[in-house]
Write a protein that holds these residues in place. Structure first.
Motif, PDB file in Angstrom:
ATOM      1  N   GLN A   1     -25.000  78.158  58.114  1.00 30.01           N
ATOM      2  CA  GLN A   1     -25.105  77.207  57.012  1.00 30.01           C
ATOM      3  C   GLN A   1     -23.756  76.519  56.837  1.00 30.01           C
ATOM      4  O   GLN A   1     -22.791  77.137  56.394  1.00 30.01           O
ATOM      5  N   LEU A   2     -23.689  75.238  57.191  1.00 30.16           N
ATOM      6  CA  LEU A   2     -22.462  74.473  57.075  1.00 30.16           C
ATOM      7  C   LEU A   2     -22.465  73.729  55.741  1.00 30.16           C
ATOM      8  O   LEU A   2     -23.362  72.928  55.466  1.00 30.16           O
ATOM      9  N   SER A   3     -21.458  74.011  54.940  1.00 30.04           N
ATOM     10  CA  SER A   3     -21.376  73.394  53.616  1.00 30.04           C
ATOM     11  C   SER A   3     -19.930  73.355  53.171  1.00 30.04           C
ATOM     12  O   SER A   3     -19.172  74.301  53.412  1.00 30.04           O
ATOM     13  N   ASP A   4     -19.544  72.253  52.529  1.00 30.31           N
ATOM     14  CA  ASP A   4     -18.195  72.166  51.985  1.00 30.31           C
ATOM     15  C   ASP A   4     -18.112  72.735  50.571  1.00 30.31           C
ATOM     16  O   ASP A   4     -17.065  72.671  49.934  1.00 30.31           O
ATOM     17  N   SER A   5     -19.213  73.297  50.092  1.00 32.82           N
ATOM     18  CA  SER A   5     -19.214  74.045  48.837  1.00 32.82           C
ATOM     19  C   SER A   5     -19.059  75.527  49.157  1.00 32.82           C
ATOM     20  O   SER A   5     -19.572  76.014  50.169  1.00 32.82           O
ATOM     21  N   ASN A   6     -18.364  76.242  48.297  1.00 35.35           N
ATOM     22  CA  ASN A   6     -18.211  77.688  48.489  1.00 35.35           C
ATOM     23  C   ASN A   6     -19.465  78.384  47.980  1.00 35.35           C
ATOM     24  O   ASN A   6     -19.586  78.699  46.799  1.00 35.35           O
ATOM     25  N   LEU A   7     -20.410  78.603  48.878  1.00 34.07           N
ATOM     26  CA  LEU A   7     -21.681  79.203  48.509  1.00 34.07           C
ATOM     27  C   LEU A   7     -21.483  80.646  48.055  1.00 34.07           C
ATOM     28  O   LEU A   7     -20.670  81.381  48.617  1.00 34.07           O
ATOM     29  N   ASP A   8     -22.225  81.039  47.029  1.00 33.49           N
ATOM     30  CA  ASP A   8     -22.187  82.420  46.554  1.00 33.49           C
ATOM     31  C   ASP A   8     -22.888  83.317  47.567  1.00 33.49           C
ATOM     32  O   ASP A   8     -24.066  83.115  47.888  1.00 33.49           O
ATOM     33  N   LEU A   9     -22.162  84.311  48.084  1.00 31.30           N
ATOM     34  CA  LEU A   9     -22.707  85.131  49.163  1.00 31.30           C
ATOM     35  C   LEU A   9     -23.910  85.949  48.710  1.00 31.30           C
ATOM     36  O   LEU A   9     -24.915  86.019  49.423  1.00 31.30           O
ATOM     37  N   VAL A  10     -23.805  86.567  47.547  1.00 36.06           N
ATOM     38  CA  VAL A  10     -24.889  87.432  47.078  1.00 36.06           C
ATOM     39  C   VAL A  10     -26.102  86.601  46.702  1.00 36.06           C
ATOM     40  O   VAL A  10     -27.238  86.895  47.100  1.00 36.06           O
ATOM     41  N   GLU A  11     -25.870  85.532  45.951  1.00 34.27           N
ATOM     42  CA  GLU A  11     -26.979  84.697  45.483  1.00 34.27           C
ATOM     43  C   GLU A  11     -27.729  84.050  46.632  1.00 34.27           C
ATOM     44  O   GLU A  11     -28.956  83.884  46.586  1.00 34.27           O
ATOM     45  N   ASN A  12     -27.003  83.672  47.696  1.00 34.61           N
ATOM     46  CA  ASN A  12     -27.620  82.980  48.820  1.00 34.61           C
ATOM     47  C   ASN A  12     -27.940  83.897  49.996  1.00 34.61           C
ATOM     48  O   ASN A  12     -28.359  83.421  51.051  1.00 34.61           O
ATOM     49  N   GLY A  13     -27.736  85.193  49.819  1.00 36.37           N
ATOM     50  CA  GLY A  13     -28.062  86.143  50.882  1.00 36.37           C
ATOM     51  C   GLY A  13     -27.246  85.954  52.134  1.00 36.37           C
ATOM     52  O   GLY A  13     -27.743  86.119  53.252  1.00 36.37           O
ATOM     53  N   ILE A  14     -25.966  85.606  51.970  1.00 36.29           N
ATOM     54  CA  ILE A  14     -25.091  85.332  53.116  1.00 36.29           C
ATOM     55  C   ILE A  14     -24.331  86.599  53.493  1.00 36.29           C
ATOM     56  O   ILE A  14     -23.781  87.288  52.629  1.00 36.29           O
ATOM     57  N   ASP A  15     -24.298  86.893  54.779  1.00 39.24           N
ATOM     58  CA  ASP A  15     -23.620  88.097  55.262  1.00 39.24           C
ATOM     59  C   ASP A  15     -22.125  87.874  55.453  1.00 39.24           C
ATOM     60  O   ASP A  15     -21.321  88.782  55.226  1.00 39.24           O
ATOM     61  N   LEU A  16     -21.744  86.673  55.887  1.00 42.71           N
ATOM     62  CA  LEU A  16     -20.357  86.419  56.273  1.00 42.71           C
ATOM     63  C   LEU A  16     -20.023  84.960  55.976  1.00 42.71           C
ATOM     64  O   LEU A  16     -20.802  84.061  56.291  1.00 42.71           O
ATOM     65  N   ALA A  17     -18.864  84.741  55.340  1.00 42.75           N
ATOM     66  CA  ALA A  17     -18.405  83.381  55.048  1.00 42.75           C
ATOM     67  C   ALA A  17     -17.022  83.178  55.638  1.00 42.75           C
ATOM     68  O   ALA A  17     -16.208  84.104  55.669  1.00 42.75           O
ATOM     69  N   ILE A  18     -16.766  81.970  56.113  1.00 46.58           N
ATOM     70  CA  ILE A  18     -15.428  81.618  56.594  1.00 46.58           C
ATOM     71  C   ILE A  18     -14.862  80.574  55.644  1.00 46.58           C
ATOM     72  O   ILE A  18     -15.474  79.522  55.423  1.00 46.58           O
ATOM     73  N   ARG A  19     -13.727  80.901  55.067  1.00 44.77           N
ATOM     74  CA  ARG A  19     -13.093  80.008  54.092  1.00 44.77           C
ATOM     75  C   ARG A  19     -11.677  79.677  54.543  1.00 44.77           C
ATOM     76  O   ARG A  19     -10.960  80.540  55.063  1.00 44.77           O
ATOM     77  N   LEU A  20     -11.275  78.430  54.313  1.00 47.37           N
ATOM     78  CA  LEU A  20      -9.917  77.975  54.596  1.00 47.37           C
ATOM     79  C   LEU A  20      -9.155  77.987  53.282  1.00 47.37           C
ATOM     80  O   LEU A  20      -9.434  77.182  52.389  1.00 47.37           O
ATOM     81  N   THR A  21      -8.192  78.879  53.170  1.00 45.86           N
ATOM     82  CA  THR A  21      -7.546  79.092  51.883  1.00 45.86           C
ATOM     83  C   THR A  21      -6.188  79.748  52.079  1.00 45.86           C
ATOM     84  O   THR A  21      -5.966  80.434  53.081  1.00 45.86           O
ATOM     85  N   PRO A  22      -5.257  79.563  51.139  1.00 49.12           N
ATOM     86  CA  PRO A  22      -3.973  80.272  51.237  1.00 49.12           C
ATOM     87  C   PRO A  22      -4.133  81.782  51.130  1.00 49.12           C
ATOM     88  O   PRO A  22      -3.551  82.535  51.908  1.00 49.12           O
ATOM     89  N   ALA A  23      -4.927  82.237  50.156  1.00 43.42           N
ATOM     90  CA  ALA A  23      -5.154  83.672  49.968  1.00 43.42           C
ATOM     91  C   ALA A  23      -6.449  83.849  49.183  1.00 43.42           C
ATOM     92  O   ALA A  23      -6.556  83.355  48.061  1.00 43.42           O
ATOM     93  N   PRO A  24      -7.427  84.534  49.754  1.00 41.16           N
ATOM     94  CA  PRO A  24      -8.704  84.710  49.058  1.00 41.16           C
ATOM     95  C   PRO A  24      -8.533  85.483  47.751  1.00 41.16           C
ATOM     96  O   PRO A  24      -7.739  86.420  47.661  1.00 41.16           O
ATOM     97  N   GLU A  25      -9.270  85.078  46.739  1.00 40.31           N
ATOM     98  CA  GLU A  25      -9.255  85.765  45.459  1.00 40.31           C
ATOM     99  C   GLU A  25     -10.657  86.244  45.131  1.00 40.31           C
ATOM    100  O   GLU A  25     -11.638  85.780  45.695  1.00 40.31           O
ATOM    101  N   GLY A  26     -10.736  87.197  44.202  1.00 39.35           N
ATOM    102  CA  GLY A  26     -12.032  87.714  43.778  1.00 39.35           C
ATOM    103  C   GLY A  26     -12.349  89.051  44.409  1.00 39.35           C
ATOM    104  O   GLY A  26     -11.489  89.706  45.003  1.00 39.35           O
ATOM    105  N   GLU A  27     -13.617  89.449  44.313  1.00 41.74           N
ATOM    106  CA  GLU A  27     -14.036  90.783  44.731  1.00 41.74           C
ATOM    107  C   GLU A  27     -14.455  90.856  46.200  1.00 41.74           C
ATOM    108  O   GLU A  27     -14.671  91.947  46.717  1.00 41.74           O
TER     109      GLU A  27
END
Length: 296
Positions: free
Chosen positions: A125-151
């Protein structure tokens, strides 16, 4: 109840000897005896009648060992299936990434991924929005970021560097671009994205930081389109290394200010893989994560 101890008790019933089972397992006979004694203590009954010549199951022991035998076989089969699944996972792996990074870095690897994990279905799933992994049933996300935050749990895949790039044709007709300050007068390609400011930050080898406010008549929301505009000589552009490595090698783009680091946000930026939980990471997710770490 200790599963390994139950397996030992079943072996003792089969071979009729602590010593024989000890030889099979390459351990001291006393450890086999202790394992059986531990089960007997937990059950509150004696599994074997002991003599100097042979061990024989008691009536209660024979009934108990007969009942657990099929269960032990099923457990062994389940472990073997789980091990096989880890080596060749099946099912559907849902992976998300930005449109640009997914198109440039993930899609070219899919043929290798399918060859390595032939029984896995990949839903990208290619998207420029940060999809919610749990809500969308996503196993793995790749994000471009300085340092990931959150749980979410994160794994760094590759560092990202940014370059100022132009086409050779642009350089033939534009005023000289010898220093970052020369960009003040250039018709730069800018991002029409809320998180990307129109200030490009430069850091020289001496560590000095310079911030250059850029202007230009084109604002574009897609990094892929910004690269295409730069290829057509429409102005200098700030582009990620993974997006322009091929262009720099072919000569369709030229990198400016090579003695400077440059960014619009933070200098320490990377591509991270994120997933919901470290505990009991599914085999399919682990396999794809290992693949991406190896190839990115």
């Amino acid at each position: 109840m200790d599963l390994d101890a139950l397996k030992i008790a079943a072996l003792v019933a089969t071979h009729g000897s602590f010593a024989r089972v000890a030889r099979l397992r390459n351990v001291d006979p006393s450890s086999i005896s202790r394992s059986v004694a531990g089960i007997e203590e937990q059950l509150g009954l004696r599994l074997f009648q002991r003599s100097t010549r042979r061990l024989t199951p008691t009536e209660e022991g024979a009934r108990y060992l007969e009942r657990i035998g099929p269960l032990l076989d099923e457990m062994e089969l389940a472990h073997e299936e789980a091990a096989a699944f880890r080596q060749n996972p099946t099912g559907t792996l849902r992976l998300t990434a930005s449109i640009a990074f997914g198109s440039e870095c993930i899609v070219p690897l899919l043929h290798k991924l399918q060859a390595q994990l032939p029984n896995l279905i990949v839903e990208l799933q290619l998207s420029d929005s940060n999809l919610d992994l749990v809500e969308n049933g996503i196993d793995l996300a790749i994000r471009l970021t300085p340092a990931p935050e959150g749980e979410l749990i994160s794994t760094r895949l590759r560092t990202t560097h940014y370059y100022i790039c132009v086409s050779p044709d642009f350089l033939k007709t534009s005023p000289p671009l010898a220093t970052p300050e020369d960009l003040n007068e250039a018709n730069c390609l800018r991002y029409a994205l809320p998180r990307v400011p129109h200030v490009w930050r430069f850091r020289g080898k001496d560590g000095n930081l310079r911030e250059i406010s850029v202007d230009g008549k084109l604002l574009i929301s897609s990094p892929l389109a910004v690269r295409e505009a730069a290829r057509h000589g429409l102005g200098p552009a700030l582009l990620a290394d993974w997006l322009v490595d091929g262009d720099l090698k072919s000569g369709s783009l030229v990198r400016l200010f090579e003695d400077h680091e440059v960014t619009a946000t933070e200098f320490d930026t990377a591509a991270y893989a994120l997933y919901p939980s470290r505990s009991y990471l599914p085999a399919k997710t682990r396999a794809v994560l290992d693949f991406l770490k190896a190839h990115l």
